[in-house]
Design an enzyme around this catalytic site. Structure first.
Site, PDB file in Angstrom:
ATOM      1  N   ARG A  79       0.853  -1.189   0.000  1.00 40.88           N
ATOM      2  CA  ARG A  79       0.000   0.000   0.000  1.00 40.88           C
ATOM      3  C   ARG A  79       0.889   1.240   0.000  1.00 40.88           C
ATOM      4  O   ARG A  79       1.971   1.245   0.599  1.00 40.88           O
ATOM      5  CB  ARG A  79      -0.864   0.048   1.268  1.00 40.88           C
ATOM      6  CG  ARG A  79      -2.114  -0.793   1.213  1.00 40.88           C
ATOM      7  CD  ARG A  79      -3.144  -0.225   0.237  1.00 40.88           C
ATOM      8  NE  ARG A  79      -4.361  -1.027   0.194  1.00 40.88           N
ATOM      9  CZ  ARG A  79      -4.573  -2.049  -0.638  1.00 40.88           C
ATOM     10  NH1 ARG A  79      -3.663  -2.392  -1.522  1.00 40.88           N
ATOM     11  NH2 ARG A  79      -5.722  -2.705  -0.617  1.00 40.88           N
TER      12      ARG A  79
ATOM     13  N   HIS B  84      -0.951   0.912  -9.369  1.00 40.80           N
ATOM     14  CA  HIS B  84      -1.669   0.025  -8.435  1.00 40.80           C
ATOM     15  C   HIS B  84      -2.324  -1.123  -9.218  1.00 40.80           C
ATOM     16  O   HIS B  84      -3.542  -1.304  -9.193  1.00 40.80           O
ATOM     17  CB  HIS B  84      -2.727   0.812  -7.637  1.00 40.80           C
ATOM     18  CG  HIS B  84      -3.190   0.050  -6.411  1.00 40.80           C
ATOM     19  ND1 HIS B  84      -3.478   0.652  -5.211  1.00 40.80           N
ATOM     20  CD2 HIS B  84      -3.415  -1.279  -6.199  1.00 40.80           C
ATOM     21  CE1 HIS B  84      -3.862  -0.260  -4.326  1.00 40.80           C
ATOM     22  NE2 HIS B  84      -3.828  -1.437  -4.912  1.00 40.80           N
TER      23      HIS B  84
END
Ligand code: NDP
Ligand code: OXD
Length: 313
Positions: free
Chosen positions: A228, A276
């Site tokens: 993350r 991502h």
């Protein structure tokens, strides 16, 4: 008994395919009829709007469409029902591919060869065997363990760091605060596959990067983060790349996503970035097991892959 309705609330994703697939077995709505809609029994979510789940009286469980669940905890009205996250071969394989791809590209000097090609240079740098390189995986969970297995099969040495002591054959494991520096000191390529929780926020900072080993055949330490963005300090990574603390980085996640166009990351010669996209959630593979879990739960079976709320993952 009628099967309860599913509330599908996914921000940043097109809900259409999820809706079609989940509708195979249950009625799916994109919004509850009211804040206290009694017909909703399950929620399938990604970054749901705050408080949308807070007062649903018959909500029995929440399903995250991703492996990470940090997106859920931003909701101050998150009800106290079980949260199920994604654990699925399809997603795990995507992540293993990403990790192996990035480790091999750094190990085999992809950036150097791309630069040589640009300059029409025919030169062969020395090649180090994989066993000269230690890959350290921060977060030796579902995804980290699968990546470790693949890297071991390629001959790399593998270290792993987790919150608790979870040994793995062939891997040198470390855990907790006391295990972190020894883990980093033994690591040439750091792969971050941690969840974002209060305990891990900002953990990939300049001080941490300074503990990585830099004596290896790669001529410098390498960072790969597919966990993350909030685990890392973007500015610290740039500083480490610029002063040689890091040789190169592959980043799939960023403090702010989408990465702003003004970020120096975009054009940094030592950064390889992806949006991502290391392991995307494919509804074709993930929606059917969610429906199976709902049915099994209603037959009295235990839900699988339930999040530990106290730990935050
Ligand atoms: P798991 O829950 O299976 O594993 C998490 C690992 O992190 C465990 O080893 C756990 O330790 C460790 N961990 C958690 N908190 C701490 C801490 N405070 N200190 C040290 N170790 C800690 O998760 P997954 O492997 O399934 O997924 C990991 C993350 O990958 C997700 O949370 C998500 O953020 C990210 N992800 C990113 C994707 C992308 O496309 N970029 C796609 C999918 C996931 P322990 O073993 O002791 O519990
Ligand atoms: C996930 C993700 O958590 O895609 O699954 O980030």
């Amino acid at each position: 008994m009628d099967k309860g309705r599913i509330l599908l609330s996914v921000t940043g994703f097109n809900p259409q395919r999820w809706q079609e697939l989940l509708s195979a077995d249950r009625e799916v709505v994109l919004k509850p009829d009211s804040a206290t809609d009694p017909s909703i029994t399950y929620a399938v979510v990604w970054k749901q709007p705050p408080n949308i789940l807070a007062r649903l009286p018959n909500l029995r469980a929440i399903f995250s469409i991703g492996a990470g669940v940090d997106h859920l905890f931003n909701d101050p009205g998150l009800p106290d029902v079980p949260i199920v996250r994604v654990v699925a071969d399809n997603l795990t394989r995507h992540m293993t591919e990403y990790v192996v791809w990035r480790v091999l590209d750094h190990h085999r000097q992809g950036a150097l060869y791309r630069a040589q090609q640009q300059n029409r240079l025919w030169q062969e740098p020395p090649q180090r065997p994989a066993e000269d390189i230690s890959v350290g995986i921060m977060g030796l969970g579902e995804l980290g363990r699968a990546a470790a297995t693949a890297l071991l099969s390629l001959g790399f040495k593998v270290n792993g760091w987790g919150r608790t002591d979870r040994p793995m054959e062939g891997v040198s494991t470390f855990h907790g605060e006391q295990g972190l520096v020894p883990f980093l000191n033994a690591t040439d390529i750091l792969v971050v596959l941690l969840p974002h929780t209060p305990a891990t926020e900002g953990i990939v900072n300049y001080d941490l990067l300074c503990h990585l080993r830099r004596r290896n055949g790669l001529d410098g330490a390498v960072l790969i983060n597919a966990g993350r963005g909030k685990l890392q300090k973007d500015a610290d990574i740039l500083r480490a790349l610029d002063d040689g603390t890091l040789k190169e980085a592959s980043l799939d996640v960023f403090e702010v996503e989408p990465l702003p166009g003004s970020s120096p990351m975009w054009s940094h010669p030592k950064v390889f970035l992806t949006p991502h996209a290391a392991a995307s959630s494919d509804p074709e593979h993930l929606a059917p097991p969610m429906l199976q879990q709902m049915d099994a739960f209603e037959r009295g079976e235990k839900l699988q892959y339930v999040v530990n709320r106290a730990a935050g993952y």
